[in-house]
Design a protein around this motif. Structure first.
Motif, PDB file in Angstrom:
ATOM      1  N   ALA A   1       0.839  -1.203   0.000  1.00  8.73           N
ATOM      2  CA  ALA A   1       0.000   0.000   0.000  1.00  8.73           C
ATOM      3  C   ALA A   1       0.875   1.254   0.000  1.00  8.73           C
ATOM      4  O   ALA A   1       0.583   2.227  -0.717  1.00  8.73           O
ATOM      5  CB  ALA A   1      -0.936  -0.019   1.204  1.00  8.73           C
ATOM      6  N   VAL A   2       1.962   1.229   0.782  1.00 15.53           N
ATOM      7  CA  VAL A   2       2.888   2.364   0.813  1.00 15.53           C
ATOM      8  C   VAL A   2       3.531   2.543  -0.562  1.00 15.53           C
ATOM      9  O   VAL A   2       3.611   3.675  -1.079  1.00 15.53           O
ATOM     10  CB  VAL A   2       3.963   2.167   1.920  1.00 15.53           C
ATOM     11  N   LYS A   3       3.970   1.448  -1.162  1.00 21.66           N
ATOM     12  CA  LYS A   3       4.611   1.526  -2.488  1.00 21.66           C
ATOM     13  C   LYS A   3       3.628   2.048  -3.538  1.00 21.66           C
ATOM     14  O   LYS A   3       4.001   2.855  -4.390  1.00 21.66           O
ATOM     15  CB  LYS A   3       5.147   0.158  -2.925  1.00 21.66           C
ATOM     16  N   VAL A   4       2.386   1.590  -3.485  1.00 20.00           N
ATOM     17  CA  VAL A   4       1.365   2.053  -4.432  1.00 20.00           C
ATOM     18  C   VAL A   4       1.155   3.558  -4.257  1.00 20.00           C
ATOM     19  O   VAL A   4       1.076   4.307  -5.246  1.00 20.00           O
ATOM     20  CB  VAL A   4       0.042   1.265  -4.246  1.00 20.00           C
ATOM     21  N   ALA A   5       1.093   4.002  -3.005  1.00 20.50           N
ATOM     22  CA  ALA A   5       0.927   5.449  -2.758  1.00 20.50           C
ATOM     23  C   ALA A   5       2.122   6.227  -3.309  1.00 20.50           C
ATOM     24  O   ALA A   5       1.954   7.299  -3.900  1.00 20.50           O
ATOM     25  CB  ALA A   5       0.757   5.697  -1.261  1.00 20.50           C
ATOM     26  N   GLN A   6       3.329   5.668  -3.130  1.00 22.59           N
ATOM     27  CA  GLN A   6       4.531   6.326  -3.664  1.00 22.59           C
ATOM     28  C   GLN A   6       4.478   6.406  -5.194  1.00 22.59           C
ATOM     29  O   GLN A   6       4.785   7.450  -5.785  1.00 22.59           O
ATOM     30  CB  GLN A   6       5.797   5.584  -3.235  1.00 22.59           C
ATOM     31  N   VAL A   7       4.082   5.305  -5.819  1.00 21.13           N
ATOM     32  CA  VAL A   7       3.998   5.276  -7.284  1.00 21.13           C
ATOM     33  C   VAL A   7       2.984   6.313  -7.758  1.00 21.13           C
ATOM     34  O   VAL A   7       3.231   7.042  -8.729  1.00 21.13           O
ATOM     35  CB  VAL A   7       3.652   3.854  -7.791  1.00 21.13           C
ATOM     36  N   LYS A   8       1.847   6.401  -7.075  1.00 21.60           N
ATOM     37  CA  LYS A   8       0.835   7.392  -7.461  1.00 21.60           C
ATOM     38  C   LYS A   8       1.400   8.812  -7.312  1.00 21.60           C
ATOM     39  O   LYS A   8       1.154   9.678  -8.164  1.00 21.60           O
ATOM     40  CB  LYS A   8      -0.433   7.222  -6.626  1.00 21.60           C
ATOM     41  N   GLN A   9       2.146   9.025  -6.244  1.00 23.74           N
ATOM     42  CA  GLN A   9       2.771  10.338  -6.038  1.00 23.74           C
ATOM     43  C   GLN A   9       3.780  10.631  -7.160  1.00 23.74           C
ATOM     44  O   GLN A   9       3.795  11.748  -7.693  1.00 23.74           O
ATOM     45  CB  GLN A   9       3.465  10.373  -4.664  1.00 23.74           C
TER      46      GLN A   9
ATOM     47  N   VAL B   1       5.402  13.231 -12.264  1.00 23.34           N
ATOM     48  CA  VAL B   1       5.747  13.088 -13.686  1.00 23.34           C
ATOM     49  C   VAL B   1       4.745  13.870 -14.530  1.00 23.34           C
ATOM     50  O   VAL B   1       5.126  14.571 -15.480  1.00 23.34           O
ATOM     51  CB  VAL B   1       5.794  11.594 -14.093  1.00 23.34           C
ATOM     52  N   GLU B   2       3.487  13.767 -14.183  1.00 20.16           N
ATOM     53  CA  GLU B   2       2.451  14.496 -14.923  1.00 20.16           C
ATOM     54  C   GLU B   2       2.689  16.014 -14.810  1.00 20.16           C
ATOM     55  O   GLU B   2       2.566  16.754 -15.796  1.00 20.16           O
ATOM     56  CB  GLU B   2       1.063  14.120 -14.397  1.00 20.16           C
ATOM     57  N   ALA B   3       3.049  16.451 -13.617  1.00 17.40           N
ATOM     58  CA  ALA B   3       3.321  17.888 -13.419  1.00 17.40           C
ATOM     59  C   ALA B   3       4.537  18.314 -14.245  1.00 17.40           C
ATOM     60  O   ALA B   3       4.516  19.381 -14.888  1.00 17.40           O
ATOM     61  CB  ALA B   3       3.544  18.175 -11.937  1.00 17.40           C
TER      62      ALA B   3
ATOM     63  N   GLN C   1       4.716  21.024 -17.297  1.00 17.49           N
ATOM     64  CA  GLN C   1       5.684  22.132 -17.294  1.00 17.49           C
ATOM     65  C   GLN C   1       6.481  22.154 -18.597  1.00 17.49           C
ATOM     66  O   GLN C   1       6.670  23.212 -19.204  1.00 17.49           O
ATOM     67  CB  GLN C   1       6.652  22.015 -16.110  1.00 17.49           C
ATOM     68  N   LEU C   2       6.918  20.954 -19.028  1.00 19.33           N
ATOM     69  CA  LEU C   2       7.686  20.870 -20.264  1.00 19.33           C
ATOM     70  C   LEU C   2       6.846  21.315 -21.457  1.00 19.33           C
ATOM     71  O   LEU C   2       7.327  22.022 -22.329  1.00 19.33           O
ATOM     72  CB  LEU C   2       8.208  19.438 -20.492  1.00 19.33           C
ATOM     73  N   GLU C   3       5.593  20.864 -21.484  1.00 14.62           N
ATOM     74  CA  GLU C   3       4.703  21.251 -22.584  1.00 14.62           C
ATOM     75  C   GLU C   3       4.495  22.770 -22.601  1.00 14.62           C
ATOM     76  O   GLU C   3       4.499  23.391 -23.667  1.00 14.62           O
ATOM     77  CB  GLU C   3       3.363  20.515 -22.469  1.00 14.62           C
ATOM     78  N   GLN C   4       4.377  23.356 -21.416  1.00 19.33           N
ATOM     79  CA  GLN C   4       4.219  24.821 -21.343  1.00 19.33           C
ATOM     80  C   GLN C   4       5.481  25.528 -21.842  1.00 19.33           C
ATOM     81  O   GLN C   4       5.410  26.503 -22.585  1.00 19.33           O
ATOM     82  CB  GLN C   4       3.920  25.258 -19.901  1.00 19.33           C
TER      83      GLN C   4
END
Length: 112
Positions: free
Chosen positions: A83-91, A96-98, A102-105
């Motif tokens: 569960a901790v690892k899944v939360a880390q991956v989601k974070q 990465v999405e952010a 930023q790169l696209e901007q």
């Protein structure tokens, strides 16, 4: 004739006219009691063996129960770790999405 009668008596052979030897009733009761005692001893031995087997099985089941409890605790700990690892991956995915945005901007500002 008396010699053959003696011989037959020694061997326990009776002629058709001789009465069959009657066993002593007490002797029959004693032998039956001895048979009963032997059977009882055999049953007690069997019961004792079965009790020992049951105790061994009970010990084995207790150990299996302990192993199962440990395994369940380990599984719970592993579930928490996952569960901790899944939360880390989601974070990380959010980061990465952010960065991607930023790169696209940055790219869109550069091209305009």
């Amino acid at each position: 004739k008396s010699e053959s009668e003696n011989y037959r008596k020694q061997l326990g052979i009776t002629s058709g006219n001789d009465p069959l030897p009657v066993k002593n009733d007490d002797e029959v009761k004693q032998k039956q009691q001895q048979i009963n005692n032997d059977e009882m001893l055999s049953l007690r031995t069997t019961i004792h063996i079965r009790e020992q087997e049951l105790m061994a099985l009970n010990d084995h089941c207790q150990k299996l129960g302990e192993v199962q409890a440990i395994t369940m605790a380990e599984l719970e700990a592993a579930k928490e770790e996952i569960a901790v690892k899944v939360a880390q991956v989601k974070q990380y995915q959010k980061q990465v999405e952010a960065y991607k945005q930023q790169l696209e901007q940055m790219l869109s500002l550069r091209t305009t």
